[in-house]
Scaffold this motif. Structure first.
Motif, mmCIF file in Angstrom:
data_model
loop_
_atom_site.group_PDB
_atom_site.id
_atom_site.type_symbol
_atom_site.label_atom_id
_atom_site.label_comp_id
_atom_site.label_asym_id
_atom_site.label_seq_id
_atom_site.Cartn_x
_atom_site.Cartn_y
_atom_site.Cartn_z
ATOM 1 N N ARG A 105 0.824 -1.212 0.000
ATOM 2 C CA ARG A 105 0.000 0.000 0.000
ATOM 3 C C ARG A 105 0.852 1.254 0.000
ATOM 4 O O ARG A 105 0.553 2.234 -0.709
ATOM 5 C CB ARG A 105 -0.962 -0.025 1.197
ATOM 6 N N GLU A 106 1.916 1.254 0.777
ATOM 7 C CA GLU A 106 2.827 2.394 0.798
ATOM 8 C C GLU A 106 3.533 2.547 -0.543
ATOM 9 O O GLU A 106 3.667 3.654 -1.074
ATOM 10 C CB GLU A 106 3.859 2.209 1.916
ATOM 11 N N LEU A 107 3.960 1.422 -1.118
ATOM 12 C CA LEU A 107 4.672 1.446 -2.387
ATOM 13 C C LEU A 107 3.790 1.967 -3.512
ATOM 14 O O LEU A 107 4.240 2.770 -4.347
ATOM 15 C CB LEU A 107 5.173 0.041 -2.715
ATOM 16 N N CYS A 108 2.531 1.547 -3.543
ATOM 17 C CA CYS A 108 1.634 1.964 -4.615
ATOM 18 C C CYS A 108 1.215 3.426 -4.490
ATOM 19 O O CYS A 108 0.739 4.017 -5.463
ATOM 20 C CB CYS A 108 0.416 1.045 -4.666
ATOM 21 N N LEU A 109 1.399 4.013 -3.322
ATOM 22 C CA LEU A 109 1.199 5.453 -3.174
ATOM 23 C C LEU A 109 2.365 6.222 -3.787
ATOM 24 O O LEU A 109 2.206 7.346 -4.256
ATOM 25 C CB LEU A 109 1.069 5.825 -1.696
ATOM 26 N N GLN A 110 3.560 5.597 -3.777
ATOM 27 C CA GLN A 110 4.765 6.263 -4.259
ATOM 28 C C GLN A 110 5.051 5.990 -5.727
ATOM 29 O O GLN A 110 5.649 6.808 -6.419
ATOM 30 C CB GLN A 110 5.979 5.795 -3.438
ATOM 31 N N LYS A 111 4.644 4.804 -6.188
ATOM 32 C CA LYS A 111 5.050 4.368 -7.521
ATOM 33 C C LYS A 111 3.896 3.653 -8.208
ATOM 34 O O LYS A 111 3.217 2.830 -7.602
ATOM 35 C CB LYS A 111 6.244 3.407 -7.389
ATOM 36 N N PRO A 112 3.657 3.921 -9.502
ATOM 37 C CA PRO A 112 2.654 3.139 -10.242
ATOM 38 C C PRO A 112 2.970 1.651 -10.176
ATOM 39 O O PRO A 112 4.104 1.257 -9.922
ATOM 40 C CB PRO A 112 2.793 3.680 -11.677
ATOM 41 N N SER A 113 1.988 0.820 -10.431
ATOM 42 C CA SER A 113 2.102 -0.619 -10.192
ATOM 43 C C SER A 113 2.940 -1.377 -11.213
ATOM 44 O O SER A 113 3.143 -2.571 -11.070
ATOM 45 C CB SER A 113 0.698 -1.238 -10.145
ATOM 46 N N SER A 114 3.422 -0.729 -12.254
ATOM 47 C CA SER A 114 4.220 -1.404 -13.266
ATOM 48 C C SER A 114 5.437 -2.086 -12.652
ATOM 49 O O SER A 114 6.112 -1.524 -11.790
ATOM 50 C CB SER A 114 4.680 -0.386 -14.314
ATOM 51 N N ASN A 115 5.709 -3.317 -13.097
ATOM 52 C CA ASN A 115 6.897 -4.067 -12.674
ATOM 53 C C ASN A 115 6.883 -4.493 -11.214
ATOM 54 O O ASN A 115 7.946 -4.715 -10.627
ATOM 55 C CB ASN A 115 8.180 -3.280 -12.957
ATOM 56 N N ILE A 116 5.709 -4.625 -10.606
ATOM 57 C CA ILE A 116 5.619 -5.081 -9.223
ATOM 58 C C ILE A 116 4.789 -6.359 -9.166
ATOM 59 O O ILE A 116 3.674 -6.413 -9.683
ATOM 60 C CB ILE A 116 4.972 -4.015 -8.311
ATOM 61 N N LYS A 117 5.361 -7.388 -8.542
ATOM 62 C CA LYS A 117 4.666 -8.657 -8.337
ATOM 63 C C LYS A 117 4.597 -8.924 -6.832
ATOM 64 O O LYS A 117 5.521 -8.584 -6.097
ATOM 65 C CB LYS A 117 5.397 -9.796 -9.048
ATOM 66 N N LYS A 128 -5.246 -14.061 -0.536
ATOM 67 C CA LYS A 128 -5.170 -12.666 -0.066
ATOM 68 C C LYS A 128 -4.242 -11.855 -0.969
ATOM 69 O O LYS A 128 -4.536 -10.693 -1.298
ATOM 70 C CB LYS A 128 -4.649 -12.629 1.371
ATOM 71 N N ALA A 129 -3.122 -12.473 -1.364
ATOM 72 C CA ALA A 129 -2.181 -11.776 -2.240
ATOM 73 C C ALA A 129 -2.818 -11.483 -3.593
ATOM 74 O O ALA A 129 -2.617 -10.407 -4.175
ATOM 75 C CB ALA A 129 -0.910 -12.615 -2.409
ATOM 76 N N ILE A 130 -3.589 -12.420 -4.102
ATOM 77 C CA ILE A 130 -4.276 -12.212 -5.385
ATOM 78 C C ILE A 130 -5.308 -11.098 -5.256
ATOM 79 O O ILE A 130 -5.455 -10.260 -6.156
ATOM 80 C CB ILE A 130 -4.922 -13.527 -5.857
ATOM 81 N N ASP A 131 -6.032 -11.049 -4.141
ATOM 82 C CA ASP A 131 -6.991 -9.965 -3.905
ATOM 83 C C ASP A 131 -6.280 -8.612 -3.884
ATOM 84 O O ASP A 131 -6.771 -7.624 -4.439
ATOM 85 C CB ASP A 131 -7.720 -10.181 -2.578
ATOM 86 N N LEU A 132 -5.110 -8.581 -3.227
ATOM 87 C CA LEU A 132 -4.341 -7.333 -3.162
ATOM 88 C C LEU A 132 -3.832 -6.947 -4.549
ATOM 89 O O LEU A 132 -3.828 -5.765 -4.923
ATOM 90 C CB LEU A 132 -3.177 -7.499 -2.181
ATOM 91 N N ASP A 137 -3.891 -3.559 -9.320
ATOM 92 C CA ASP A 137 -3.486 -3.906 -10.671
ATOM 93 C C ASP A 137 -2.035 -4.393 -10.713
ATOM 94 O O ASP A 137 -1.220 -3.951 -11.533
ATOM 95 C CB ASP A 137 -3.668 -2.717 -11.613
ATOM 96 N N LEU A 138 -1.697 -5.299 -9.794
ATOM 97 C CA LEU A 138 -0.373 -5.885 -9.719
ATOM 98 C C LEU A 138 -0.393 -7.289 -10.319
ATOM 99 O O LEU A 138 -1.435 -7.786 -10.735
ATOM 100 C CB LEU A 138 0.094 -5.955 -8.261
ATOM 101 N N VAL A 139 0.761 -7.936 -10.342
ATOM 102 C CA VAL A 139 0.895 -9.293 -10.845
ATOM 103 C C VAL A 139 1.054 -10.240 -9.662
ATOM 104 O O VAL A 139 1.811 -9.956 -8.728
ATOM 105 C CB VAL A 139 2.115 -9.411 -11.785
ATOM 106 N N ALA A 140 0.342 -11.362 -9.680
ATOM 107 C CA ALA A 140 0.471 -12.365 -8.620
ATOM 108 C C ALA A 140 1.718 -13.200 -8.857
ATOM 109 O O ALA A 140 1.956 -13.676 -9.966
ATOM 110 C CB ALA A 140 -0.764 -13.257 -8.573
ATOM 111 N N ARG A 158 -10.397 -13.228 -10.536
ATOM 112 C CA ARG A 158 -10.137 -11.848 -10.108
ATOM 113 C C ARG A 158 -9.518 -11.006 -11.220
ATOM 114 O O ARG A 158 -9.255 -9.820 -11.017
ATOM 115 C CB ARG A 158 -9.208 -11.851 -8.891
ATOM 116 N N GLY A 159 -9.250 -11.614 -12.383
ATOM 117 C CA GLY A 159 -8.672 -10.859 -13.486
ATOM 118 C C GLY A 159 -7.244 -10.424 -13.234
ATOM 119 O O GLY A 159 -6.842 -9.313 -13.612
#
Length: 275
Positions: A105-117, A128-132, A137-140, A158-159
């Motif tokens: 949550r802190e990271l996604c406030l600082q940086k767009p979700s690209s390249n984060i799994k 829970k990780a898949i829900d997050l 809009d991250l990658v599981a 969950r797409g």
């Protein structure tokens, strides 16, 4: 630093420079150091790094999020990151989903979700990780276990795109069970026992009861990709056919010479008949 560069060079030599190499540190002593990032980047390699959110040596959550954000800003066109809970086997006293959740949550406030799994072991924390991942809009980032296919189905619901991380051992003969025996000789039974498989009766050198050995080897096969190059390619194809975006292979090896041999086998340089 020398080991990191050697590994990258070996992978590039045998598998090409478009392969993304993942660094998964079990402790602070083998984590990438600050001075290594620009060297790897300037060399033109693609790589990723796994951060264990619950590990005290990775810094408090907000600092870890800030560090990851800074790394992605500097090297994000070649670097991707994986944020996982962590495992007690790596000296983590209290692995918790809450800690990973706060980092994300802190990271996604600082940086767009690209390249984060993001990833977690087990069915409950995996969901829970898949829900997050769906929320931001991250990658599981899923581990190869008997739960994998159920988690892949949940990703579809969950797409969420999925990347699968799997131990791998390629054998020079067309025999998946021989590859598993090699894995047990190299890393022992701890990896599998920590993930719920009871292997106390296994003798890594020779199993007195053949039926029990066959059952054990079949069970271990669901925790990784083991066998000939043909076996490995077939398993990877099976995963991608089920919607897996990418497969991360973690070669099981005992020394640098053995790693070189594994890369040669994966590249197809040697066939199963070459021995």
């Amino acid at each position: 630093m020398q080991a990191s560069i050697y590994f990258l060079e070996a992978v590039s030599q045998h598998l090409g420079n478009k392969i993304n190499v993942n660094f998964d540190a079990e402790g602070s002593s083998n984590a990438l150091r600050e001075e290594e990032y620009p060297i790897i980047y300037k060399a033109g390699y693609l790589w990723s790094e796994t951060f264990q959110a619950s590990a005290s040596w990775t810094q408090p959550g907000y600092k870890l999020a800030r560090k990851i954000s800074t790394l992605l800003e500097r090297y994000g066109d070649r670097l991707s990151v994986n944020v996982v809970i962590g495992n007690r086997a790596y000296g983590i006293e209290n692995p918790s989903f809450r800690k990973m959740d706060s980092v994300i949550r802190e990271l996604c406030l600082q940086k767009p979700s690209s390249n984060i799994k993001i990833g977690a072991e087990g069915m409950k924390n995996g969901m829970k990780a898949i829900d997050l991942a769906a929320e931001f809009d991250l990658v599981a980032y899923l581990l190869q276990t008997p739960y994998l296919y159920s988690l892949l189905e949940y990703c579809k619901e969950r797409g969420v795109r999925a990347v699968v991380y799997t131990p791998c051992r390629v054998c020079s003969i067309d025999n998946s069970k021989e590859a598993i025996r090699e894995v047990l000789r190299i890393i022992g039974t701890g990896y599998f026992e920590r993930r719920g498989l009871k292997l106390s009766e296994v003798d890594k050198d020779e199993q007195e009861q053949e039926e029990e050995e066959e059952k054990t080897l079949d069970q271990i096969n669901s925790f990784g990709i083991f066998g000939s190059l043909y076996d490995a390619l077939k398993r990877i194809s099976d995963l991608t056919s089920k919607g897996v975006w990418k497969v991360v292979l973690s070669p099981m090896f005992e020394n640098m010479g053995d790693l070189k041999r594994q890369l040669e086998l994966l590249s197809g340089k040697y066939s199963c008949k070459d021995g």
